[in-house]
Write an enzyme that holds these catalytic residues in place. Structure first.
Site, mmCIF file in Angstrom:
data_model
loop_
_atom_site.group_PDB
_atom_site.id
_atom_site.type_symbol
_atom_site.label_atom_id
_atom_site.label_comp_id
_atom_site.label_asym_id
_atom_site.label_seq_id
_atom_site.Cartn_x
_atom_site.Cartn_y
_atom_site.Cartn_z
ATOM 1 C CB ALA A 32 10.586 6.767 22.642
ATOM 2 C CG HIS A 256 2.774 -3.354 8.237
ATOM 3 N ND1 HIS A 256 3.319 -3.788 9.713
ATOM 4 C CD2 HIS A 256 3.324 -2.416 8.014
ATOM 5 C CE1 HIS A 256 4.135 -2.722 10.428
ATOM 6 N NE2 HIS A 256 4.214 -2.281 9.604
ATOM 7 C CE LYS A 347 -2.921 -2.840 -6.144
ATOM 8 N NZ LYS A 347 -4.111 -2.341 -6.457
ATOM 9 C CE LYS A 356 -7.255 2.862 -1.954
ATOM 10 N NZ LYS A 356 -8.388 2.693 -3.777
ATOM 11 C CD GLN A 384 -3.582 3.249 7.555
ATOM 12 O OE1 GLN A 384 -3.359 3.268 9.022
ATOM 13 N NE2 GLN A 384 -2.132 3.780 6.867
ATOM 14 N NE ARG A 477 -4.435 3.710 -10.786
ATOM 15 C CZ ARG A 477 -4.273 2.432 -12.000
ATOM 16 N NH1 ARG A 477 -3.929 2.472 -12.966
ATOM 17 N NH2 ARG A 477 -4.639 0.986 -11.607
HETATM 18 C C1 BG6 Z 1 5.408 1.306 9.312
HETATM 19 C C2 BG6 Z 1 6.828 1.373 8.141
HETATM 20 O O1 BG6 Z 1 6.882 0.191 10.095
HETATM 21 O O2 BG6 Z 1 4.614 1.694 8.888
HETATM 22 C C3 BG6 Z 1 6.514 2.991 7.173
HETATM 23 O O3 BG6 Z 1 8.315 1.503 8.323
HETATM 24 C C4 BG6 Z 1 5.364 2.992 6.850
HETATM 25 O O4 BG6 Z 1 7.815 2.847 6.603
HETATM 26 C C5 BG6 Z 1 4.331 2.709 8.408
HETATM 27 O O5 BG6 Z 1 4.672 4.075 6.206
HETATM 28 C C6 BG6 Z 1 3.591 3.187 7.922
HETATM 29 O O6 BG6 Z 1 2.139 2.674 9.213
HETATM 30 P P1 BG6 Z 1 0.667 3.620 8.999
HETATM 31 O O7 BG6 Z 1 0.236 2.806 10.291
HETATM 32 O O8 BG6 Z 1 1.055 5.076 8.561
HETATM 33 O O9 BG6 Z 1 0.349 3.221 8.014
#
Ligand code: BG6
Length: 516
Positions: A32, A256, A347, A356, A384, A477
């Site tokens: 939050a 993600h 990866k 990165k 990013q 790496r």
């Molecule tokens: C979160 C993970 O969903 O995404 C974290 O739980 C990770 O472990 C984060 O650090 C990464 O998000 P961003 O936006 O910093 O790339």
């Protein structure tokens, strides 16, 4: 002609009739204060919240109004000029404490919202309530039940925003889905995957479908392999206790990175309507068989250069034998006409050498190539940091030489779009909720398709202590086996000496030794 900002404002106003109560559940927590409130502030400052909005924080912690304000605004960055905006923002936020599994607490929250709506003269159909669950998953169900029973608006729209973890595997995710689905309709639920709010991820569809040349080379005939890479230069740093239950695969890959993959690999949707997009994403996910163990490389970091190893994390004192992967490389195969035989390598790792996140599409060798020392073309989308799209290609070295050198077409956002700020992912996604745009949220069948791909390998990793787990030093790496793993899937590192962004103006030499 209205400006893009005015168009957005008009969409929000139309959707919510100029009126909303945003309830941040878990207002005292980390998510939050770091993400939700700063995003709400930016939306407020840009005039994207409905004109009549009240933000009510809710959590178990008892705190005064001032303590609450101090807590939720600590990550909001303001300068001299927009200090007034912050004061105006504070004036529309308040706090209400209560339990997560207690009818009386929810009734009391409902009264508090009723009063606020009355005081703001909400008229018929205007009592729109948006519930943002910035909460640990253990309380998702009791909270959703409490809201549905006692706080659900009978006189306006209801929206529920929820964020991962959506379970630990297919079964637990389905269970959560069934529980939420019994309380809220799919239309009311917004499952956040914050990667879908990132600028470059939102750009994938535009890049693919608004450019004639990409469309023609986007398949197994031209593409050799695809990599989607997530690297963080820090370890769990005190969050190991939480992380250990999930591991890197559940933490960032099943959600993600797979979301990014589905946007790269899906077919062209029939329109940009949210359901049309999500239909295509689900379809491509359903063409991916569960990940095979032979297509996985797992690792866990160990202490190096004065940095602690994963098991040194104070929160892992009682789990010294933890085998939770903090690094994984997983190859996925898409069994359809477009992609058969093309490896999609995900990866991800913590405690690596750099920060990165990028998508790297490596094209095939030129057939019947005239020039010996060329490297493969690559299209890279840097998510990013420093958003960019660049295309690596071979060029004649300028001058009398006929050598080739590798160069690039480079769209670096910071250089090209100097007068535009890139919004934070949460800002963009909360705005989508206000506009009722589900395109960048995860649909229930999409979630199910994602878990189907990952559940078998996750269960194997959880249950079988003989599965190989490599170590890698903090700041490296990744495991030493990584290069061989990548080579197995055809990734050609011959242009690895090429670095981007290019530091000097001098043209970079190809690895052709035949210099002038
Ligand atoms: C979160 C993970 O969903 O995404 C974290 O739980 C990770 O472990 C984060 O650090 C990464 O998000 P961003 O936006 O910093 O790339």
């Amino acid at each position: 002609m209205p400006s893009p900002m005015q168009v957005i404002q008009a969409e929000v106003t139309k959707e919510l009739n100029g009126f909303a109560t945003i309830v941040v559940l878990g207002a005292s927590g980390d998510l939050a204060k770091r993400k939700t409130y700063p995003a709400l502030f930016k939306l407020f400052r840009n005039g994207f919240l409905p004109a009549n909005t009240q933000i009510i924080g809710y959590a178990r912690t008892k705190m005064s109004h001032d303590e609450y304000l101090q807590r939720v605004t600590q990550y909001i960055k303001v300068n001299e000029e927009n200090h007034d905006d912050l004061d105006r923002f504070k004036a529309i936020t308040s706090y209400h404490s209560g339990l997560y599994d207690d009818d009386m607490s929810w009734q009391s929250l409902n009264q508090c919202i009723d009063q606020s709506e009355k005081a703001r003269h909400a008229s018929h159909g205007q009592c729109n309530r948006i519930f943002y669950m910035a909460l640990p998953s253990s309380v998702f169900i009791p909270v959703a039940q409490g809201i549905r029973k006692h706080v659900y608006s009978q006189n306006g729209l209801n929206r529920l925003i929820v964020e991962k973890p959506f379970g630990m595997d297919t079964e637990s995710s389905n269970e959560l889905g069934r529980a939420l689905g019994a309380l809220f309709s799919e239309e009311e639920i917004y499952r956040i995957d914050h990667y879908l709010g990132k600028e470059m991820v939102k750009n994938i569809m535009t890049l693919r479908f608004a450019n004639v040349f990409f469309n023609h080379i986007w398949d197994r005939k031209s593409i050799d392999n695809v990599q989607i890479t997530f690297k963080e230069p820090f370890g769990t740093e005190g969050r190991g206790g939480y992380f250990d239950d999930y591991g890197i695969i559940r933490d960032v890959m099943q959600n993600h990175l797979l979301q990014v993959l589905s946007l790269i690999a899906m077919e062209r949707p029939i329109s940009t309507e949210p359901e049309a997009i999500r239909d295509e994403k689900v379809k491509v996910l359903r063409c991916i068989p569960p990940i095979a163990l032979k297509d996985a490389l797992l690792g866990q970091y160990i202490g190096a250069n004065g940095k602690p190893g994963y098991r040194d994390d104070v929160t892992l004192k009682d789990k010294q034998d933890s085998r939770t992967p903090t690094f994984a490389a997983l190859t996925l195969w898409i069994q359809n006409e477009r992609w058969e035989g093309v490896p999609f390598i995900l990866k991800a790792g913590k405690a690596l050498n750099e920060a990165k996140v990028e998508i790297r599409i490596q094209f095939r060798n030129v057939a019947g190539n005239l020039y010996k020392a060329t490297s493969r073309n690559e299209l890279v989308m840097r998510i990013q940091p420093d958003e960019a799209v660049y295309l690596k290609f071979n060029n004649k070295q300028p001058g009398l030489s006929y050598q080739t050198l590798q160069s690039d077409l480079d769209l670096s956002y910071h250089a090209r779009f100097t007068d535009m700020a890139i919004p934070d992912a949460y800002e963009s996604l909360i705005l989508d909720v206000l506009r009722n745009d589900h395109a960048n949220f995860v649909r229930d069948d999409e979630l199910e398709a994602a878990w189907r791909i990952f559940t078998p390998i996750l269960h194997r990793i959880d249950q079988d202590s003989n599965i190989p787990l490599s170590t890698y030093p903090y700041g490296s790496r990744g495991p030493a086996e990584l290069d061989a793993f990548m080579k197995r899937y055809g990734y050609d590192r011959s242009s690895a000496n090429y670095s981007w962004p290019r530091q000097s103006v001098a043209p970079q030499q190809s690895n052709n030794s035949n210099k002038l």
